[in-house]
Design a protein around this motif. Structure first.
Motif, PDB file in Angstrom:
ATOM      1  N   ILE A  75      16.825  45.591  23.628  1.00 28.47           N
ATOM      2  CA  ILE A  75      15.969  46.799  23.208  1.00 28.47           C
ATOM      3  C   ILE A  75      15.356  47.426  24.509  1.00 28.47           C
ATOM      4  O   ILE A  75      15.206  48.532  24.466  1.00 28.47           O
ATOM      5  CB  ILE A  75      14.770  46.618  22.311  1.00 28.47           C
ATOM      6  CG1 ILE A  75      14.294  47.880  21.711  1.00 28.47           C
ATOM      7  CG2 ILE A  75      13.721  45.660  22.736  1.00 28.47           C
ATOM      8  CD1 ILE A  75      15.070  48.435  20.786  1.00 28.47           C
TER       9      ILE A  75
ATOM     10  N   TYR B  15      19.442  45.621  18.811  1.00 26.04           N
ATOM     11  CA  TYR B  15      20.312  45.390  19.833  1.00 26.04           C
ATOM     12  C   TYR B  15      21.161  46.896  19.773  1.00 26.04           C
ATOM     13  O   TYR B  15      20.878  47.274  18.935  1.00 26.04           O
ATOM     14  CB  TYR B  15      21.193  44.287  19.740  1.00 26.04           C
ATOM     15  CG  TYR B  15      20.387  42.956  20.100  1.00 26.04           C
ATOM     16  CD1 TYR B  15      20.235  42.427  21.026  1.00 26.04           C
ATOM     17  CD2 TYR B  15      19.810  42.437  18.961  1.00 26.04           C
ATOM     18  CE1 TYR B  15      19.492  41.181  21.537  1.00 26.04           C
ATOM     19  CE2 TYR B  15      19.030  40.978  18.999  1.00 26.04           C
ATOM     20  CZ  TYR B  15      19.095  40.614  20.323  1.00 26.04           C
ATOM     21  OH  TYR B  15      18.388  39.557  20.748  1.00 26.04           O
TER      22      TYR B  15
ATOM     23  N   LYS C 294      23.078  51.474  17.536  1.00 32.69           N
ATOM     24  CA  LYS C 294      22.110  50.318  17.206  1.00 32.69           C
ATOM     25  C   LYS C 294      22.355  49.558  16.323  1.00 32.69           C
ATOM     26  O   LYS C 294      23.098  49.792  15.202  1.00 32.69           O
ATOM     27  CB  LYS C 294      20.561  50.767  17.498  1.00 32.69           C
ATOM     28  CG  LYS C 294      20.366  51.492  16.168  1.00 32.69           C
ATOM     29  CD  LYS C 294      18.927  51.682  15.975  1.00 32.69           C
ATOM     30  CE  LYS C 294      18.635  52.869  15.077  1.00 32.69           C
ATOM     31  NZ  LYS C 294      16.973  53.300  15.032  1.00 32.69           N
TER      32      LYS C 294
END
Length: 71
Positions: A19, A52, A66
């Motif tokens: 992130i 992630y 994502k």
């Protein structure tokens, strides 16, 4: 698995980031794929749950998506 399509033969790079934007894993490193649909295995067994990003990059295209890892 991470699936992707290659519309024309291209060298593909796929990277996984956390992130904060730190590189976590390089799944594919400039591998030439002919036209088609593919998937690569993402082994997340050593990663904690969380959000992630993966980035798919070719000579003419970049896509970032994502994903949420839940264990």
């Amino acid at each position: 698995y991470i699936s992707f399509a290659v519309p024309v033969e291209s060298e593909v790079e796929i990277n996984i980031f956390d992130i904060s934007g730190r590189l976590i894993q390089n799944l594919v490193n400039n591998v030439k794929y002919p036209q088609g649909v593919y998937s690569v295995k993402f082994d997340a067994s050593n990663l904690p749950s969380g959000m992630y990003y993966y980035r798919l990059k070719t000579k003419d295209y970049i896509e970032t998506r994502k994903m949420v890892l839940i264990k």
